[in-house]
Scaffold this active site. Structure first.
Site, PDB file in Angstrom:
ATOM      1  CE1 TYR A   1      -3.688   2.554   0.838  1.00  0.00           C
ATOM      2  CE2 TYR A   1      -2.250   3.269   2.613  1.00  0.00           C
ATOM      3  CZ  TYR A   1      -3.363   3.468   1.824  1.00  0.00           C
ATOM      4  OH  TYR A   1      -4.153   4.576   2.016  1.00  0.00           O
TER       5      TYR A   1
ATOM      6  CE  LYS B   1      -3.525   5.363  -1.239  1.00  0.00           C
ATOM      7  NZ  LYS B   1      -4.594   5.988  -2.047  1.00  0.00           N
TER       8      LYS B   1
HETATM    9  N1  LIG Z   1      -9.033   6.303   5.953  1.00  0.00           N
HETATM   10  C1  LIG Z   1      -7.757   6.581   6.118  1.00  0.00           C
HETATM   11  O1  LIG Z   1      -7.248   6.623   7.257  1.00  0.00           O
HETATM   12  C2  LIG Z   1      -6.898   6.896   4.918  1.00  0.00           C
HETATM   13  C3  LIG Z   1      -5.614   7.433   5.151  1.00  0.00           C
HETATM   14  C4  LIG Z   1      -4.828   7.776   4.057  1.00  0.00           C
HETATM   15  C5  LIG Z   1      -5.292   7.589   2.773  1.00  0.00           C
HETATM   16  N2  LIG Z   1      -6.539   7.068   2.575  1.00  0.00           N
HETATM   17  C6  LIG Z   1      -6.981   6.941   1.180  1.00  0.00           C
HETATM   18  O2  LIG Z   1      -8.174   7.686   1.017  1.00  0.00           O
HETATM   19  C7  LIG Z   1      -8.946   7.156  -0.049  1.00  0.00           C
HETATM   20  C8  LIG Z   1     -10.377   6.947   0.418  1.00  0.00           C
HETATM   21  O3  LIG Z   1     -10.336   6.059   1.510  1.00  0.00           O
HETATM   22  P1  LIG Z   1     -11.513   5.926   2.580  1.00  0.00           P
HETATM   23  O4  LIG Z   1     -10.864   5.807   3.892  1.00  0.00           O
HETATM   24  O5  LIG Z   1     -12.565   6.946   2.351  1.00  0.00           O
HETATM   25  O6  LIG Z   1     -12.023   4.459   2.164  1.00  0.00           O
HETATM   26  P2  LIG Z   1     -13.465   3.775   2.118  1.00  0.00           P
HETATM   27  O7  LIG Z   1     -13.199   2.307   2.012  1.00  0.00           O
HETATM   28  O8  LIG Z   1     -14.299   4.280   3.250  1.00  0.00           O
HETATM   29  O9  LIG Z   1     -14.071   4.323   0.752  1.00  0.00           O
HETATM   30  C9  LIG Z   1     -13.488   3.960  -0.483  1.00  0.00           C
HETATM   31  C10 LIG Z   1     -14.549   3.956  -1.556  1.00  0.00           C
HETATM   32  O10 LIG Z   1     -13.939   3.511  -2.780  1.00  0.00           O
HETATM   33  C11 LIG Z   1     -14.758   2.534  -3.390  1.00  0.00           C
HETATM   34  N3  LIG Z   1     -13.952   1.632  -4.224  1.00  0.00           N
HETATM   35  C12 LIG Z   1     -13.138   0.628  -3.806  1.00  0.00           C
HETATM   36  N4  LIG Z   1     -12.610  -0.005  -4.868  1.00  0.00           N
HETATM   37  C13 LIG Z   1     -13.090   0.613  -5.967  1.00  0.00           C
HETATM   38  C14 LIG Z   1     -12.911   0.417  -7.358  1.00  0.00           C
HETATM   39  N5  LIG Z   1     -12.154  -0.582  -7.830  1.00  0.00           N
HETATM   40  N6  LIG Z   1     -13.546   1.233  -8.222  1.00  0.00           N
HETATM   41  C15 LIG Z   1     -14.345   2.238  -7.760  1.00  0.00           C
HETATM   42  N7  LIG Z   1     -14.564   2.468  -6.448  1.00  0.00           N
HETATM   43  C16 LIG Z   1     -13.935   1.681  -5.568  1.00  0.00           C
HETATM   44  C17 LIG Z   1     -15.404   1.796  -2.210  1.00  0.00           C
HETATM   45  O11 LIG Z   1     -16.572   1.093  -2.617  1.00  0.00           O
HETATM   46  C18 LIG Z   1     -15.679   2.944  -1.249  1.00  0.00           C
HETATM   47  O12 LIG Z   1     -16.921   3.563  -1.502  1.00  0.00           O
HETATM   48  C19 LIG Z   1      -8.222   5.870  -0.469  1.00  0.00           C
HETATM   49  O13 LIG Z   1      -7.422   6.135  -1.595  1.00  0.00           O
HETATM   50  C20 LIG Z   1      -7.344   5.556   0.737  1.00  0.00           C
HETATM   51  O14 LIG Z   1      -6.237   4.793   0.400  1.00  0.00           O
HETATM   52  C21 LIG Z   1      -7.342   6.712   3.614  1.00  0.00           C
END
Ligand SMILES: NC(=O)c1ccc[n+]([C@@H]2O[C@H](COP(=O)([O-])OP(=O)(O)OC[C@H]3O[C@@H](n4cnc5c(N)ncnc54)[C@H](O)[C@@H]3O)[C@@H](O)[C@H]2O)c1
Length: 259
Positions: A155, A159
């Site tokens: 991961y 990123k």
């Molecule tokens: N939550 C955290 O702490 C955190 C920290 C750093 C980065 N991020 C990044 O933020 C972004 C959003 O994460 P989040 O925490 O809101 O996650 P989440 O899992 O709550 O939401 C992600 C959304 O993406 C959709 N998704 C997954 N695979 C998909 C695909 N192949 N095609 C289209 N849609 C797809 C899911 O159905 C979901 O609605 C991600 O890129 C994640 O890596 C999250």
């Protein structure tokens, strides 16, 4: 309103920070295409966008498949005739130690988080160059800058790729007046965060409250993000106020990382 009458695509907009961003963009005046793999949450979020008197269009999209990305972009063009903003947010991960990462894990994560992000940028930029304008914002992560508490090494690599592609994309698209920036969230309270916390609970035999308290205690400002913390930065970067900012990756993390 920062984004009055702009046309924005938000990937992964059904839940989490993608949904918070889609709703914020609508409140700022944008019409929003919600490119989401989950039909139920995508439809629901689109209905909430439309309740803001803006058009919310759900397009079922799998960021892991270029044909699905291309048909989402075609549907956006057919409906709205242009794209002003791409918020490349969808991403996946799970908690894995160094020796547990398999080829299947690597391919799953990189296919969506790195390959999907690039081909979505490319497909959308093809349309943006026609208008000589556009704002692309990628959701990377502080994991991409080496945050030690990352969910797994694969991961973090995916990123890191987003951060590098943000710089190269910014440099190669600048002549078309397209800005490319990233947001690097720290711990953010979403479904993904809950999933990782549950995996930590299972591995370490601590309670969920303890896992969350430990995470918050490690953050200098002592609080994890809400989706709205990310949406604030996402609205600014998508707006004309950020017209001279490109190639940057901004941490929103309560002070976890300096770089
Ligand atoms: N939550 C955290 O702490 C955190 C920290 C750093 C980065 N991020 C990044 O933020 C972004 C959003 O994460 P989040 O925490 O809101 O996650 P989440 O899992 O709550 O939401 C992600 C959304 O993406 C959709 N998704 C997954 N695979 C998909 C695909 N192949 N095609 C289209 N849609 C797809 C899911 O159905 C979901 O609605 C991600 O890129 C994640 O890596 C999250």
């Amino acid at each position: 309103m920062l984004l009055k009458d702009k046309i924005a695509i938000v990937t992964g907009a059904g839940t989490g920070m993608g949904k918070a961003i889609a709703l914020r963009y609508a409140r700022e005046g944008a019409h929003v295409v919600l490119a989401e793999i989950n039909e139920a949450s995508g439809q629901q979020a689109a209905a909430e966008v439309s309740a803001h008197d803006r058009r919310g269009l759900f397009v079922k999209t799998d960021l892991g498949k270029t044909e699905s990305i291309n048909s989402m972009v075609a549907k956006t063009m057919e409906t709205f005739g242009r794209i002003d903003i791409l918020m490349n947010n969808a991403g996946v991960t799970k908690k894995l130690d160094f020796f547990e990462v398999t080829e299947a894990d690597w391919d799953w994560i990189h296919n969506i988080n790195a390959r999907g992000v690039f081909f979505c940028m490319q497909a959308v930029a093809r349309e943006m160059v026609k208008n000589k304008a556009g704002k692309i914002i990628n959701i990377a992560s502080i994991a991409g800058k080496g945050f030690r508490g990352t969910s797994n090494i694969s991961y973090a690599g995916s990123k890191g790729a987003v951060i590098a592609m943000t710089r190269i994309g910014a440099s190669q698209l600048a002549k078309h007046n397209i800005n490319v920036n990233s947001i690097c969230p720290g711990a953010t309270r979403t479904d993904l965060y809950d999933q990782i916390m549950k995996e930590i609970v299972q591995r370490e035999g601590i309670t969920e409250e303890q896992a969350i308290a430990r995470m918050d205690a490690s953050i200098p400002l002592r609080r994890s993000n809400s989706g709205d913390d990310i949406a604030n930065m996402a609205a600014f970067l998508a707006s004309d106020e950020a017209r001279n900012i490109t190639g940057q990756s901004f941490n929103v993390d309560g002070g976890l990382m300096w770089d």
